[in-house]
Enzyme design. Structure first.
Site, PDB file in Angstrom:
ATOM      1  N   GLN A 185     -13.789   7.875   0.192  1.00 42.07           N
ATOM      2  CA  GLN A 185     -14.258   6.517   0.442  1.00 42.07           C
ATOM      3  C   GLN A 185     -15.055   6.433   1.737  1.00 42.07           C
ATOM      4  OE1 GLN A 185     -10.454   4.465   0.551  1.00 42.07           O
ATOM      5  NE2 GLN A 185      -9.621   6.204   1.659  1.00 42.07           N
ATOM      6  N   GLN A 235       2.093  -6.357   6.466  1.00 39.40           N
ATOM      7  CA  GLN A 235       2.963  -5.183   6.609  1.00 39.40           C
ATOM      8  C   GLN A 235       4.438  -5.568   6.524  1.00 39.40           C
ATOM      9  OE1 GLN A 235       0.945  -2.688   6.686  1.00 39.40           O
ATOM     10  NE2 GLN A 235      -0.617  -2.829   8.279  1.00 39.40           N
ATOM     11  N   ASP A 271      -2.821   3.395   7.162  1.00 36.71           N
ATOM     12  CA  ASP A 271      -2.899   2.900   8.541  1.00 36.71           C
ATOM     13  C   ASP A 271      -1.571   3.026   9.275  1.00 36.71           C
ATOM     14  OD1 ASP A 271      -1.330   0.364   7.986  1.00 36.71           O
ATOM     15  OD2 ASP A 271      -3.064  -0.020   6.715  1.00 36.71           O
ATOM     16  N   GLU A 320      -0.111   9.611   1.072  1.00 41.65           N
ATOM     17  CA  GLU A 320      -1.426   8.993   1.265  1.00 41.65           C
ATOM     18  C   GLU A 320      -2.482  10.032   0.905  1.00 41.65           C
ATOM     19  OE1 GLU A 320      -4.925   7.406   2.092  1.00 41.65           O
ATOM     20  OE2 GLU A 320      -3.152   6.129   2.243  1.00 41.65           O
ATOM     21  N   ASP A 343      -1.986  12.966  -3.876  1.00 42.42           N
ATOM     22  CA  ASP A 343      -2.125  11.930  -4.894  1.00 42.42           C
ATOM     23  C   ASP A 343      -0.756  11.356  -5.250  1.00 42.42           C
ATOM     24  OD1 ASP A 343      -2.117  10.989  -7.801  1.00 42.42           O
ATOM     25  OD2 ASP A 343      -4.264  11.241  -7.460  1.00 42.42           O
ATOM     26  N   ASP A 385       1.299   0.359  -1.185  1.00 42.80           N
ATOM     27  CA  ASP A 385       0.352  -0.313  -0.282  1.00 42.80           C
ATOM     28  C   ASP A 385      -1.036   0.229  -0.598  1.00 42.80           C
ATOM     29  OD1 ASP A 385      -1.026  -1.548   1.749  1.00 42.80           O
ATOM     30  OD2 ASP A 385      -0.252  -0.226   3.322  1.00 42.80           O
ATOM     31  N   ASP A 427      -7.563  -2.693  -2.986  1.00 45.99           N
ATOM     32  CA  ASP A 427      -7.675  -3.673  -4.066  1.00 45.99           C
ATOM     33  C   ASP A 427      -8.014  -3.014  -5.412  1.00 45.99           C
ATOM     34  OD1 ASP A 427      -7.098  -6.034  -2.608  1.00 45.99           O
ATOM     35  OD2 ASP A 427      -9.037  -5.848  -1.629  1.00 45.99           O
TER      36      ASP A 427
END
Length: 289
Positions: free
Chosen positions: A37, A68, A92, A112, A143, A161, A164
């Site tokens: 990304q 959070q 994050d 993550e 993954d 988390d 979108d």
């Protein structure tokens, strides 16, 4: 499209057509394209530092605590004794920061996919990335789908988390993913997933909430206020393998002293209950009474 004009960053959000959010920028701290990304870290004039992925604001120092804390403590305080927790996404570090505060939690695993998000948040957003330093946390880079395929009945709570429901995050809102989470839960386990924006993303939040209804004996939808998210609101879909779970009534209630010690700025038991009190348009969309 140029997202920067006369010192402002403008978020173009496909799921809220005809609407946008702009923040005045002091400095661009970092910008790169990772394997997965586009990543931007910038310092804003009104909201502190912010993380942007693929042009969409993920968090700002100004209001990140609402998201959070709620995605963490809504499921944790609905479980009678959450000891082992899995976080999928959350690069994050903010969700890890919150989950590790819960006194019952003994081990938090996090997976993550993008290590560059982790590295950049450690450098530029340390108030969130502090979660990665906690001794309860075990971090995996990979993954989430593949990770959970190897785990059966291991977790009391699973928190997703994700970004979108566009592009690579779309599978995290589908039935196949929720089936994986279900199989990775211990008996009585609970899942909580980011469920998009109930104002303009009606289709998306209804679909993910219905998946929880179909797969879990008990389910619920909650929401919270985050000013820098589209329409200022974000939803959460929750499911429990315990049919007796009543998400509207937290089984763990913290005292004012405990809330202060954990440095919770948004979550408390009253906010927990209120988060599940839906306005009529949300209840009608979800076909709930």
């Amino acid at each position: 499209m140029d997202l920067f004009k006369k010192g402002w960053f403008t978020e173009i959000y496909d799921l809220s057509p005809g609407m946008t959010l702009s923040l005045e920028i002091k400095n661009i701290l970092h910008q790169e394209k990772s394997k997965y990304q586009d990543i931007l870290v910038a310092e804003t004039k009104s909201c502190g530092k912010m993380l942007v992925l693929d042009g969409i604001i993920q968090c700002t120092e100004f209001d990140e605590f609402s998201y959070q804390e709620m995605i963490s403590f809504l499921p944790l305080c609905s479980h009678p004794d959450p000891k082992k927790v899995l976080i999928v996404g959350g690069g994050d570090g903010g969700v890890a920061r919150e989950v590790t505060k819960h006194p019952s939690v003994e081990l938090v695993e996090q997976v993550e996919i993008d290590d560059r998000v982790i590295d950049l948040c450690k450098k530029y957003l340390p108030s969130m990335a502090v979660g990665f330093k906690h001794p309860k946390l075990k971090l995996h880079v990979g993954d989430g789908f593949e990770f959970m395929k190897q785990r059966t009945q291991q977790y009391d709570v699973i928190i997703t988390d994700s970004s979108d429901p566009v592009g690579p995050a779309i599978p995290l809102f589908k039935q196949e993913y929720f089936k994986l989470m279900r199989s990775a839960l211990k008996p009585g386990g609970i899942v909580c997933s980011q469920a998009s924006n109930p104002w303009s993303n009606t289709k998306e939040y209804v679909e993910v909430t219905n998946v929880c209804k179909d797969l879990f004996p008990s389910s619920g939808f909650a929401y919270t206020s985050v000013p820098t998210y589209p329409n200022g609101v974000i939803g959460f879909a929750l499911g429990s393998l315990n049919k007796e779970t009543n998400f509207k009534e937290p089984v763990k209630r913290f005292s004012e002293e405990e809330l202060s010690k954990m440095e919770l700025r948004y979550y408390n038991s009253d906010v927990h209950k209120a988060a599940f009190c839906l306005p009529n348009f949300m209840k009608n969309a979800l076909n709930v009474k």
